[in-house]
Design an enzyme around this catalytic site. Sequence first.
Site, mmCIF file in Angstrom:
data_model
loop_
_atom_site.group_PDB
_atom_site.id
_atom_site.type_symbol
_atom_site.label_atom_id
_atom_site.label_comp_id
_atom_site.label_asym_id
_atom_site.label_seq_id
_atom_site.Cartn_x
_atom_site.Cartn_y
_atom_site.Cartn_z
ATOM 1 N N LEU A 623 46.771 24.739 33.849
ATOM 2 C CA LEU A 623 47.442 25.335 34.484
ATOM 3 C C LEU A 623 48.345 24.174 35.723
ATOM 4 O O LEU A 623 49.289 23.658 35.494
ATOM 5 C CB LEU A 623 48.458 27.136 35.129
ATOM 6 C CG LEU A 623 47.579 27.157 33.653
ATOM 7 C CD1 LEU A 623 48.360 28.667 33.814
ATOM 8 C CD2 LEU A 623 48.184 27.063 32.051
ATOM 9 N N ASN A 624 47.125 23.810 36.371
ATOM 10 C CA ASN A 624 47.937 23.157 37.920
ATOM 11 C C ASN A 624 47.366 22.872 38.672
ATOM 12 O O ASN A 624 46.379 24.373 39.373
ATOM 13 C CB ASN A 624 49.094 23.902 39.023
ATOM 14 C CG ASN A 624 49.837 23.117 39.946
ATOM 15 O OD1 ASN A 624 48.855 22.661 40.541
ATOM 16 N ND2 ASN A 624 50.936 23.109 40.292
ATOM 17 N N GLN A 631 42.472 27.792 44.860
ATOM 18 C CA GLN A 631 41.907 29.027 44.115
ATOM 19 C C GLN A 631 40.873 28.956 44.691
ATOM 20 O O GLN A 631 39.912 30.048 45.245
ATOM 21 C CB GLN A 631 42.606 29.736 43.095
ATOM 22 C CG GLN A 631 43.682 29.389 42.713
ATOM 23 C CD GLN A 631 44.308 31.423 42.733
ATOM 24 O OE1 GLN A 631 43.431 32.691 43.030
ATOM 25 N NE2 GLN A 631 45.228 32.211 41.959
ATOM 26 N N LYS A 694 42.509 30.503 31.227
ATOM 27 C CA LYS A 694 41.723 31.911 31.374
ATOM 28 C C LYS A 694 41.402 31.766 33.821
ATOM 29 O O LYS A 694 42.026 30.843 34.217
ATOM 30 C CB LYS A 694 40.207 31.254 31.681
ATOM 31 C CG LYS A 694 39.746 30.905 29.820
ATOM 32 C CD LYS A 694 38.628 31.134 30.291
ATOM 33 C CE LYS A 694 37.549 31.047 28.389
ATOM 34 N NZ LYS A 694 36.333 31.177 28.003
ATOM 35 N N GLU A 698 39.123 34.604 40.488
ATOM 36 C CA GLU A 698 38.425 35.505 41.220
ATOM 37 C C GLU A 698 37.202 34.441 40.680
ATOM 38 O O GLU A 698 36.184 35.420 41.010
ATOM 39 C CB GLU A 698 38.145 36.882 40.522
ATOM 40 C CG GLU A 698 39.190 37.858 41.625
ATOM 41 C CD GLU A 698 39.895 38.882 40.743
ATOM 42 O OE1 GLU A 698 39.657 39.761 41.536
ATOM 43 O OE2 GLU A 698 39.631 38.728 39.719
#
Length: 735
Positions: A623-624, A631, A694, A698
């Site tokens: 998405l970005n 992340q 998705k 984590e």
Amino acid sequence: MMNPAAIGQPLDRVDGPLKVSGAATYAAEHPLDHQPLVGWIVEATIPAGRIKALETSAAEASAGVVAVLTHRNSPSQVPFGEPDDEGRFTQSRAMLGSDHIRYHGFPVALVIADTLANARHAAGLVEVTCEPADAVTAAGEEADEKPDELDGGLEADITRGDFEQAYSSAEVTLDVTYSTPNQAAAAMEPHATMAVYDGNELWVYTSVQLIGPAVQVLANTLKLNPDRIRVLSPYIGGGFGSKLGLHNEAILACLGAMYLERPVKVVQHRRHVFHNAPHRGNSVQRIRLGASRDGRLQAISHESFMPTARGYAFAEPSGAPARTTYRTDALVSRHRVKTVDMSLIDSCRAPGHAIGSLAFESAIDEMAYRCGQDPVEFRLANMPEKDPGSGKPFSSHDLAECLREGAARFGWGKRQPQGEVRGRQLVGYGVASTIRMNILVKSKTRIRLSADGTLTAWANMTDIGTGTYTILTQVAADLLGLPAERIEIELGDSAYPASCGSGGSFGAGSSGSALRDACLRLREKLVEIARKQESLKDADFDGALFEGGKLVLGSKQVSLTELVRQGGPDYLEADGKVAPGEDRGKYSQHSYGAQFAEVHVDRDTGEVRVQRLLGVFSAGRILNRKTARSQLLGGMVWGVSYALLEELMLDERYGAFMNRDFAEYHLAVNRDIPEVEIHFREQPDMRSNPLGSKGIGELSISGAGAAVANAVYHATGVRVRDFPITLDKLLEQLP
């Protein structure tokens, strides 16, 4: 022309300017009509027992003190853990409700004063005499309680095939036990709450990941109607599972506000956080593997033993990676817990997969060496055709390609079987597969397109620093053809439509899909208004596009603001929602990755330094790319931290953590982390959610640590099975 705010673009965080300028209001920073009083927690110094005597007169007479709350004068509450049929995030979290002490550090009093200094000083004047009771403070392989279920709703035990027969007939076997220590989430922003009560309504400004359950737990604890409670958490300085629900400081702040009918703020000191916030329990993981001589897995058994806090049902699924990563003829996955008198044990940074992958991927590496196989080739030879644990087909499966691409980019083919020696440095290379379950959670949102061209979206979703404001901005920009600066995302307020909240890597996919649905509904409204215009009656409605703030119909176009004025007159609204569908039960859904590490180990001191980290990840539609990389980068840093540094040290006599600060609880810092190389394999999975994305938050932590651990073994020939890998565990065995 591509919208720079469209899905997939590396849009800068839209909330970034607020954060770097200090204008973003975190839990303890909201402006109130009256200056809040400040509460300071007085902690118990025994792990179990009761309060025998409590003397507060000196504290009450101290300068600036307004009240000292104890079990003798605290507002009435529902007993801790009730009602039984509620979940752990909505059961009563009563504080100061009785003389019972639940664990070392448990709040026995709250000193409320005009300033932090006065509250802290007076807290030192409270005299508490405790009557100890027998306590259990640690768990190991003696854990024998079968939990009702694991975190995430997983079954405690799974058996597929005849393990004992498959294991006993295997040509190569492995039977090893790994352990991981207690760990802390330790978010940058300590747990904090400001509560305001006027005798009728309770307003709670707090740092919490799940807004809906926060309202319910306050209602269930404080005996209030949920309609009289409003929870606000627009900005959160990290949560990592420890802020999924509301806990001690939130309840204490509310009790103080209700007792005094004045605003009360409680911000946990960093040392408070280590006992008065949830943590991850230690694990003992026994892993047995059986394989043919050519490296084909025939038997996998993973048994997990962990503590669970008394009165707080939680069991971490550390066996999850063993259930889903590799093919096998027989599988046993078993989880047992032991009830302990410790602070709450709860979700923490990729629960289950983070510590499960540390052990399981290390054991898989051991098995590869035992079979005389290259660790990458061994993994590739054991890719499953369907989920080994559930028997369901995968919605998509890209682990093998992640391994192949990662190996090529890392230069794995140049690796020597026994590591290298460069002067006094032992050089090693390691690999680990990465897998993390993908979840979709029921969510709602509401949007409004105003006549001035501004779109506002509301949801009680939260942003824990992961980029939710930005992702949702991009979803709306992409579907309605608006620039980012014309979109306002309003989050973190229980008055807004119920969303999923942040956690479990489900936030972006769930809240983003609900927003997508709202945007599609608004598009339909706009198109219907346009169809009624005489000037557009011959337009190409079948090819309708939303670009540059306009509805484009072939050669004709009309501004969205004009359509709003015709249909409004001031604005148009639409609601959106998403919920798990049939695919959720039909398919096994996961995100994937492969991670590679190079380490140097000083042969004189045993010091381990990570020199290279590389990861290739497949998490559906990205998405970005900028926030996704951030992340993944953060997760890889945590992996290094878990492998080499992090350990909450427990004094079992007192149930007390000895290293309750960042000076002694060691985390990876800049000097510990090299340049990190991250690559995406973007493959939208429309069975995952309507966006095709998705979970990614984590993913990378679930494997990075094992890649480092496997590299240490390759460098030294020493297999450390008790994490973290500190130099004392290497020195005696170094060549």
